[in-house]
Design a protein around this motif. Structure first.
Motif, PDB file in Angstrom:
ATOM      1  N   VAL A 178     -52.601  16.851 -15.187  1.00 35.86           N
ATOM      2  CA  VAL A 178     -51.199  17.200 -14.961  1.00 35.86           C
ATOM      3  C   VAL A 178     -50.304  15.969 -14.978  1.00 35.86           C
ATOM      4  CG1 VAL A 178     -51.251  17.072 -12.426  1.00 35.86           C
ATOM      5  CG2 VAL A 178     -49.693  18.676 -13.569  1.00 35.86           C
ATOM      6  N   LEU A 179     -50.854  14.808 -14.605  1.00 35.42           N
ATOM      7  CA  LEU A 179     -50.031  13.591 -14.614  1.00 35.42           C
ATOM      8  C   LEU A 179     -49.572  13.248 -16.030  1.00 35.42           C
ATOM      9  CD1 LEU A 179     -51.852  11.255 -12.057  1.00 35.42           C
ATOM     10  CD2 LEU A 179     -49.894  12.768 -11.699  1.00 35.42           C
ATOM     11  N   HIS A 180     -50.423  13.475 -17.005  1.00 37.90           N
ATOM     12  CA  HIS A 180     -50.031  13.222 -18.390  1.00 37.90           C
ATOM     13  C   HIS A 180     -48.931  14.198 -18.826  1.00 37.90           C
ATOM     14  CE1 HIS A 180     -53.346  10.388 -19.084  1.00 37.90           C
ATOM     15  NE2 HIS A 180     -54.071  11.197 -18.321  1.00 37.90           N
ATOM     16  N   HIS A 181     -48.990  15.427 -18.318  1.00 35.40           N
ATOM     17  CA  HIS A 181     -47.937  16.392 -18.643  1.00 35.40           C
ATOM     18  C   HIS A 181     -46.615  16.008 -17.986  1.00 35.40           C
ATOM     19  CE1 HIS A 181     -50.907  18.673 -20.608  1.00 35.40           C
ATOM     20  NE2 HIS A 181     -51.395  19.320 -19.556  1.00 35.40           N
ATOM     21  N   VAL A 182     -46.676  15.514 -16.767  1.00 33.58           N
ATOM     22  CA  VAL A 182     -45.448  15.079 -16.097  1.00 33.58           C
ATOM     23  C   VAL A 182     -44.823  13.909 -16.853  1.00 33.58           C
ATOM     24  CG1 VAL A 182     -44.500  14.059 -13.982  1.00 33.58           C
ATOM     25  CG2 VAL A 182     -46.134  15.957 -13.831  1.00 33.58           C
ATOM     26  N   ARG A 183     -45.658  13.000 -17.342  1.00 32.27           N
ATOM     27  CA  ARG A 183     -45.137  11.891 -18.147  1.00 32.27           C
ATOM     28  C   ARG A 183     -44.485  12.391 -19.429  1.00 32.27           C
ATOM     29  NH1 ARG A 183     -49.170   6.821 -18.717  1.00 32.27           N
ATOM     30  NH2 ARG A 183     -47.314   6.089 -19.813  1.00 32.27           N
ATOM     31  N   ALA A 184     -45.082  13.401 -20.041  1.00 32.39           N
ATOM     32  CA  ALA A 184     -44.588  13.889 -21.331  1.00 32.39           C
ATOM     33  C   ALA A 184     -43.356  14.774 -21.188  1.00 32.39           C
ATOM     34  CB  ALA A 184     -45.698  14.647 -22.064  1.00 32.39           C
ATOM     35  N   THR A 209     -47.792  11.703  -1.324  1.00 29.03           N
ATOM     36  CA  THR A 209     -48.226  12.108  -2.662  1.00 29.03           C
ATOM     37  C   THR A 209     -47.022  12.165  -3.607  1.00 29.03           C
ATOM     38  OG1 THR A 209     -47.958  14.480  -2.192  1.00 29.03           O
ATOM     39  CG2 THR A 209     -50.107  13.494  -1.687  1.00 29.03           C
ATOM     40  N   ARG A 210     -47.304  12.162  -4.898  1.00 24.91           N
ATOM     41  CA  ARG A 210     -46.218  12.284  -5.873  1.00 24.91           C
ATOM     42  C   ARG A 210     -45.517  13.635  -5.725  1.00 24.91           C
ATOM     43  NH1 ARG A 210     -50.587  10.277  -8.731  1.00 24.91           N
ATOM     44  NH2 ARG A 210     -50.409   8.104  -9.457  1.00 24.91           N
ATOM     45  N   GLY A 211     -46.291  14.669  -5.400  1.00 26.29           N
ATOM     46  CA  GLY A 211     -45.681  15.974  -5.208  1.00 26.29           C
ATOM     47  C   GLY A 211     -44.671  15.971  -4.079  1.00 26.29           C
ATOM     48  N   ALA A 212     -45.013  15.301  -2.964  1.00 25.68           N
ATOM     49  CA  ALA A 212     -44.078  15.210  -1.844  1.00 25.68           C
ATOM     50  C   ALA A 212     -42.845  14.412  -2.234  1.00 25.68           C
ATOM     51  CB  ALA A 212     -44.769  14.573  -0.644  1.00 25.68           C
ATOM     52  N   ALA A 213     -43.030  13.371  -3.032  1.00 24.33           N
ATOM     53  CA  ALA A 213     -41.884  12.576  -3.485  1.00 24.33           C
ATOM     54  C   ALA A 213     -40.937  13.431  -4.326  1.00 24.33           C
ATOM     55  CB  ALA A 213     -42.361  11.369  -4.282  1.00 24.33           C
ATOM     56  N   ALA A 246     -37.127  12.691  -5.304  1.00 31.83           N
ATOM     57  CA  ALA A 246     -37.365  11.511  -6.140  1.00 31.83           C
ATOM     58  C   ALA A 246     -37.122  11.835  -7.606  1.00 31.83           C
ATOM     59  CB  ALA A 246     -38.794  11.000  -5.945  1.00 31.83           C
ATOM     60  N   ARG A 247     -36.507  10.942  -8.312  1.00 31.53           N
ATOM     61  CA  ARG A 247     -36.246  11.133  -9.745  1.00 31.53           C
ATOM     62  C   ARG A 247     -37.012  10.127 -10.590  1.00 31.53           C
ATOM     63  NH1 ARG A 247     -35.390  15.911  -9.963  1.00 31.53           N
ATOM     64  NH2 ARG A 247     -34.462  15.743 -12.048  1.00 31.53           N
ATOM     65  N   SER A 248     -37.993   9.505  -9.993  1.00 32.90           N
ATOM     66  CA  SER A 248     -38.863   8.592 -10.722  1.00 32.90           C
ATOM     67  C   SER A 248     -40.213   8.577 -10.022  1.00 32.90           C
ATOM     68  CB  SER A 248     -38.261   7.184 -10.755  1.00 32.90           C
ATOM     69  OG  SER A 248     -39.134   6.272 -11.387  1.00 32.90           O
ATOM     70  N   LEU A 249     -41.287   8.599 -10.795  1.00 35.46           N
ATOM     71  CA  LEU A 249     -42.637   8.569 -10.249  1.00 35.46           C
ATOM     72  C   LEU A 249     -43.428   7.447 -10.905  1.00 35.46           C
ATOM     73  CD1 LEU A 249     -43.685  12.360 -10.243  1.00 35.46           C
ATOM     74  CD2 LEU A 249     -42.861  11.002  -8.303  1.00 35.46           C
ATOM     75  N   ARG A 250     -44.284   6.821 -10.116  1.00 32.10           N
ATOM     76  CA  ARG A 250     -45.187   5.812 -10.688  1.00 32.10           C
ATOM     77  C   ARG A 250     -46.473   6.512 -11.099  1.00 32.10           C
ATOM     78  NH1 ARG A 250     -44.903   0.658 -11.434  1.00 32.10           N
ATOM     79  NH2 ARG A 250     -46.773  -0.657 -11.627  1.00 32.10           N
ATOM     80  N   GLN A 259     -43.388   3.365 -14.254  1.00 31.44           N
ATOM     81  CA  GLN A 259     -42.367   4.233 -13.685  1.00 31.44           C
ATOM     82  C   GLN A 259     -41.926   5.253 -14.731  1.00 31.44           C
ATOM     83  OE1 GLN A 259     -42.754   3.210 -10.057  1.00 31.44           O
ATOM     84  NE2 GLN A 259     -40.983   4.508 -10.506  1.00 31.44           N
ATOM     85  N   VAL A 260     -41.952   6.515 -14.371  1.00 33.58           N
ATOM     86  CA  VAL A 260     -41.568   7.611 -15.260  1.00 33.58           C
ATOM     87  C   VAL A 260     -40.326   8.280 -14.686  1.00 33.58           C
ATOM     88  CG1 VAL A 260     -42.264   9.802 -16.289  1.00 33.58           C
ATOM     89  CG2 VAL A 260     -43.963   7.975 -15.962  1.00 33.58           C
ATOM     90  N   SER A 261     -39.245   8.305 -15.461  1.00 33.97           N
ATOM     91  CA  SER A 261     -38.015   8.962 -15.024  1.00 33.97           C
ATOM     92  C   SER A 261     -38.188  10.472 -15.094  1.00 33.97           C
ATOM     93  CB  SER A 261     -36.839   8.537 -15.898  1.00 33.97           C
ATOM     94  OG  SER A 261     -36.575   7.154 -15.739  1.00 33.97           O
TER      95      SER A 261
END
Length: 473
Positions: A348-354, A373-377, A382-386, A391-393
């Motif tokens: 799913v992380l690759h899908h979030v990046r894409a 967790t990234r989900g909590a962020a 949050a509008r950016s995730l590592r 960093q992915v906008s």
């Protein structure tokens, strides 16, 4: 590591909290009974880095001194540390329901494989502070740990160690989830594990707790009630909106239970013509295997043959990594369900990046998001995730479904406690963020007039004592 005592001058029945204190992860409860050591649950810490570092720290007692483990269920925050414990010397028996043992056969090797892949990715891309980065455990160690698991039947008494009786009762939540009651002499303690919902679309309602002197209760949603709108209506609203603008919907979902439920509800909406029949993907080989287990253990949930037939008809399972990468090159409208549910790892992380940078798309969170967790962020705005060192906008719409959790809410937790056949001597409130745990403690104290206490990490309690030591008024 604390030494193991081999002789006792008096009966002993002691509980030490080695996890799930101040957090919803790392469920680990140590029971010491007349020279024997038993762990109830053996979970991974997830979320904030200080918690995750506990997975790497020296275990508080020598793993070789632990005689047995009893699992409430297969989620990694309850079972995912087993391979690490076994690699450090634990050689006892792990007791679990048959469905939990089957699920662990899927989840634990997958966890080891993902840990290996993450370490390899960090080494190839040079973003780890450790050189070389190493996994907490690998797939081979997970396979070794599975050999220790022995099945226990529902509602049948067994002895994880001589002199200590145990019994497992259905808790809903996910396939195989149980409450664990331990009995030494005349003293009983019940561990709730994760408590399911009274009207879950997939799982059966939780059983009432056994008569007990002590109850250890989870508090994931101890401070809130789930939304009043049915989950199907929530899904319909967001999916219609996003698909109408040609967007892709990414649904991070726990591979056990939530993925199957979300796919089934969307497939039903498409079958009835309420949603367009856009491609519906399951990109989680683990979730696909879990779906087969739901078919195998048909008596433990409410899904029937027609439901599975619909899933097979409507859902396209993404198998290989190459197929997964090809999916990232597509554009909407489409729907992808993929693990993990809190964006801690996996495809799913690759899908979030894409798909995350495109405002036409949506990331739909379905279930509790542990702090750190990234989900909590994302849920927090949050509008950016590592992700993978970059960093992915995030410009995609972010939606949190209110009715998707497999955990009981505060009213359902209180209803479960009220169904106890007798008043306990005390309740330990665990497996919740601080606000949630304290809210539930207050409700137990004020509405039931039962002593309730939120334990600290590594706090130890004499279960043969008359009261909860240090319990707040």
């Amino acid at each position: 590591m604390s030494p193991r005592k081999s002789t006792r001058t008096r009966r002993e029945f002691r509980l030490t909290f080695l996890g799930a204190t101040g957090t919803v992860t790392g469920s680990r409860y140590l029971i010491e009974a007349d020279g024997r050591r038993i762990l109830v649950d053996c979970g991974l810490f997830q979320g904030y880095k200080p918690l995750r570092l506990r997975n790497w720290a020296e275990f508080p007692v020598d793993p070789a001194s632990i005689d047995a483990v009893v699992l409430t269920h297969a989620h990694l925050d309850h079972s995912g540390y087993l391979p690490r414990l076994a690699a450090q010397g634990f050689k006892g028996t792990v007791w679990a329901t048959r469905a939990t043992r089957a699920l662990c056969g899927i989840l634990l090797p997958d966890s080891g494989r993902l840990l290996e892949e993450d370490a390899d990715h960090a080494n190839r891309n040079g973003y780890s502070k450790h050189h070389p980065a190493e996994p907490l455990y690998d797939e081979a160690q997970a396979q070794q740990a599975l050999r220790l698991i022995r099945p226990a039947d529902w509602e049948h008494s067994f002895e994880p160690v001589p002199g200590l009786r145990a019994r497992l009762r259905p808790q809903g939540h996910i396939l195989g989830a149980a409450a664990v009651t331990l009995e030494q002499g005349a003293t009983r303690i019940t561990f709730s594990g994760d408590i399911g919902r009274s009207h879950d679309p997939v799982m059966l309602p939780p059983s009432p707790p056994a008569a007990s002197d002590w109850i250890v209760v989870e508090s994931t949603y101890g401070d809130r009630r789930h939304g009043s709108d049915p989950l199907e209506q929530e899904l319909l609203t967001v999916c219609r909106r996003v698909l109408a603008r040609g967007g892709a919907i990414i649904l991070p979902a726990f591979a056990v239970g939530r993925a199957q439920l979300l796919l089934l509800l969307i497939a039903r909406l498409q079958q009835r013509g309420e949603l367009p029949r856009v491609p519906l993907y399951l990109n989680s080989p683990m979730a696909a295997d879990v779906t087969a287990l739901y078919e195998r253990f048909a008596g433990e949930h409410s899904l029937g043959p027609d439901d599975f037939a619909l899933l097979h008809e409507r859902v396209q399972v993404v198998g290989s990594a190459e197929e997964s990468r090809a999916l990232n090159a597509r554009s909407g409208p489409l729907i992808v369900v993929s693990a993990s549910g809190m964006l801690t790892g996996g495809r799913v992380l690759h899908h979030v990046r894409a798909f995350g940078p495109d405002p036409r798309n949506a990331i739909v969170l379905a279930g509790f998001q542990a702090g750190g967790t990234r989900g909590a962020a994302l849920a927090g705005g949050a509008r950016s995730l590592r992700i993978h060192g970059e960093q992915v906008s995030i410009h995609a719409e972010v939606v949190s479904l209110q009715a998707a959790s497999a955990h009981a809410d505060s009213d359902e937790l209180m209803a479960w406690l009220r169904s106890a056949p007798e008043r306990p001597r005390g309740v330990f409130v665990t497996h919740g963020e601080p606000d949630a745990a304290d809210a539930l403690r207050l409700r137990i104290t004020h509405e039931l007039d039962w002593p309730a206490h939120i334990p600290e990490y590594r706090e130890s309690v004499d279960l043969l004592g008359p009261t909860i030591s240090g319990s707040p008024s």
